[in-house]
Design an enzyme around this catalytic site. Structure first.
Site, PDB file in Angstrom:
ATOM      1  N   GLU A  16      30.624  47.966  18.750  1.00 13.42           N
ATOM      2  CA  GLU A  16      31.031  46.978  19.758  1.00 13.42           C
ATOM      3  C   GLU A  16      31.251  47.697  21.093  1.00 13.42           C
ATOM      4  OE1 GLU A  16      31.547  43.955  20.837  1.00 13.42           O
ATOM      5  OE2 GLU A  16      33.475  43.162  20.146  1.00 13.42           O
ATOM      6  N   ASP A  17      31.023  47.010  22.202  1.00 10.52           N
ATOM      7  CA  ASP A  17      31.268  47.638  23.503  1.00 10.52           C
ATOM      8  C   ASP A  17      32.762  47.726  23.792  1.00 10.52           C
ATOM      9  OD1 ASP A  17      31.507  44.888  23.817  1.00 10.52           O
ATOM     10  OD2 ASP A  17      30.318  44.764  25.652  1.00 10.52           O
ATOM     11  N   ARG A  20      24.976  45.946  34.002  1.00 10.30           N
ATOM     12  CA  ARG A  20      24.850  46.603  32.694  1.00 10.30           C
ATOM     13  C   ARG A  20      24.183  47.967  32.829  1.00 10.30           C
ATOM     14  NH1 ARG A  20      25.794  42.854  28.472  1.00 10.30           N
ATOM     15  NH2 ARG A  20      25.216  40.725  28.980  1.00 10.30           N
ATOM     16  N   ARG A  69      25.294  41.524  23.793  1.00 12.51           N
ATOM     17  CA  ARG A  69      24.351  42.461  24.339  1.00 12.51           C
ATOM     18  C   ARG A  69      25.030  43.749  24.777  1.00 12.51           C
ATOM     19  NH1 ARG A  69      21.691  38.230  28.422  1.00 12.51           N
ATOM     20  NH2 ARG A  69      23.135  36.763  27.466  1.00 12.51           N
ATOM     21  N   GLY A  70      26.356  43.716  24.889  1.00  8.67           N
ATOM     22  CA  GLY A  70      27.092  44.807  25.517  1.00  8.67           C
ATOM     23  C   GLY A  70      26.963  46.176  24.883  1.00  8.67           C
ATOM     24  N   ASP A 102      38.704  43.475  23.091  1.00  3.65           N
ATOM     25  CA  ASP A 102      39.618  42.939  24.095  1.00  3.65           C
ATOM     26  C   ASP A 102      40.686  42.119  23.350  1.00  3.65           C
ATOM     27  OD1 ASP A 102      40.345  42.386  26.818  1.00  3.65           O
ATOM     28  OD2 ASP A 102      39.300  40.485  26.713  1.00  3.65           O
ATOM     29  N   VAL A 152      35.975  45.635  33.238  1.00  8.65           N
ATOM     30  CA  VAL A 152      35.071  46.765  33.456  1.00  8.65           C
ATOM     31  C   VAL A 152      33.604  46.364  33.293  1.00  8.65           C
ATOM     32  CG1 VAL A 152      36.757  48.542  32.824  1.00  8.65           C
ATOM     33  CG2 VAL A 152      35.319  47.516  31.046  1.00  8.65           C
TER      34      VAL A 152
HETATM   35  P1  IMP Z   1      37.162  39.845  22.519  1.00  5.83           P
HETATM   36  O1  IMP Z   1      36.605  38.856  21.544  1.00  5.83           O
HETATM   37  O2  IMP Z   1      38.180  39.224  23.416  1.00  5.83           O
HETATM   38  O3  IMP Z   1      37.664  41.106  21.866  1.00  5.83           O
HETATM   39  O4  IMP Z   1      36.008  40.198  23.507  1.00  5.83           O
HETATM   40  C1  IMP Z   1      35.006  41.057  23.198  1.00  5.83           C
HETATM   41  C2  IMP Z   1      33.858  40.890  24.164  1.00  5.83           C
HETATM   42  O5  IMP Z   1      34.264  40.395  25.433  1.00  5.83           O
HETATM   43  C3  IMP Z   1      33.232  42.233  24.431  1.00  5.83           C
HETATM   44  O6  IMP Z   1      32.267  42.535  23.481  1.00  5.83           O
HETATM   45  C4  IMP Z   1      32.663  42.037  25.815  1.00  5.83           C
HETATM   46  O7  IMP Z   1      31.379  41.490  25.718  1.00  5.83           O
HETATM   47  C5  IMP Z   1      33.589  41.041  26.469  1.00  5.83           C
HETATM   48  N1  IMP Z   1      34.546  41.741  27.333  1.00  5.83           N
HETATM   49  C6  IMP Z   1      35.823  42.051  27.080  1.00  5.83           C
HETATM   50  N2  IMP Z   1      36.392  42.718  28.098  1.00  5.83           N
HETATM   51  C7  IMP Z   1      35.418  42.845  29.034  1.00  5.83           C
HETATM   52  C8  IMP Z   1      35.366  43.490  30.320  1.00  5.83           C
HETATM   53  O8  IMP Z   1      36.330  44.103  30.821  1.00  5.83           O
HETATM   54  N3  IMP Z   1      34.175  43.428  30.964  1.00  5.83           N
HETATM   55  C9  IMP Z   1      33.088  42.780  30.456  1.00  5.83           C
HETATM   56  N4  IMP Z   1      33.089  42.195  29.265  1.00  5.83           N
HETATM   57  C10 IMP Z   1      34.246  42.219  28.552  1.00  5.83           C
END
Ligand code: IMP
Length: 178
Positions: A100-101, A166, A44-45, A104, A154
């Site tokens: 993508e938001d 959000r 949803r981000g 990470d 964040v």
């Molecule tokens: P990844 O698969 O570890 O790259 O994570 C991606 C998803 O994790 C993002 O689309 C976010 O929804 C969530 N995410 C990663 N870092 C944060 C943060 O600092 N705050 C909130 N959600 C996060």
């Protein structure tokens, strides 16, 4: 589970708007020859980011959404990525921009790109509002990045902590107080 926290503004609404405009310009130039760009928001981000981004794109676009699970109600990323909601439309032979938001660890984007590549789009590109390169566990890197940020949790501008915050118009860093 942390219950008390404060939020410190990290990126203002004004800075976000200026960066979104600049990204949209670059993307519009890159895809200027397309008549079929599908902008895919990862729920949803990305819902606020994609809403602002598509309004700045000088291109005919279609908007679709995909929901992949990554975080539960914790601040740790799960390595298991599940597709909770798939695209409504076909993307074979089409130009696709995944929005993508935050990237990470990169597991979510890596998994989603793998899934979409198998559907034979003409071009498949990615745009992330935020990038936390120090957290990366995969080789994935978005083609367009709004802001590189340090390893901080964040919220705001579509991004949540346990489904809250959000609706903040800016990006803020969460500071746990207990
Ligand atoms: P990844 O698969 O570890 O790259 O994570 C991606 C998803 O994790 C993002 O689309 C976010 O929804 C969530 N995410 C990663 N870092 C944060 C943060 O600092 N705050 C909130 N959600 C996060």
């Amino acid at each position: 589970m942390h219950s008390n926290y404060e939020i410190d503004e990290m990126i203002s609404a004004k800075s976000i708007a200026a960066r979104v405009e600049a990204l949209a310009k670059e993307i519009s130039e890159h895809f200027e020859d397309t008549d079929k760009l599908v902008v895919v928001g990862l729920l949803r981000g990305s819902f606020i980011f994609i809403a602002d981004l598509v309004r700045e794109l000088d291109l005919p676009v279609e908007v679709d959404f995909l929901e992949a699970s990554s975080y539960g109600n914790s601040t740790e990323s799960s390595r298991e990525v599940r597709i909770l909601k798939d695209l409504r439309g076909e993307i074979e032979g089409r130009d696709v921009l995944v929005v993508e938001d935050i990237v990470d660890t990169g597991h979510t984007l890596h998994h989603v790109l793998h899934l979409l590549e198998a559907r034979s789009p003409a071009r498949l590109m990615t745009c992330a509002l935020l990038d936390k390169p120090s957290r990366r566990e995969t080789g994935v890197k978005a083609d367009y990045i709004g802001f590189e940020i340090p390893d901080e949790f964040v919220v705001g501008y579509g991004i949540d902590y346990a489904q809250r915050n959000r609706n903040l118009p800016y990006i803020g860093a969460v500071r746990f107080t207990s």
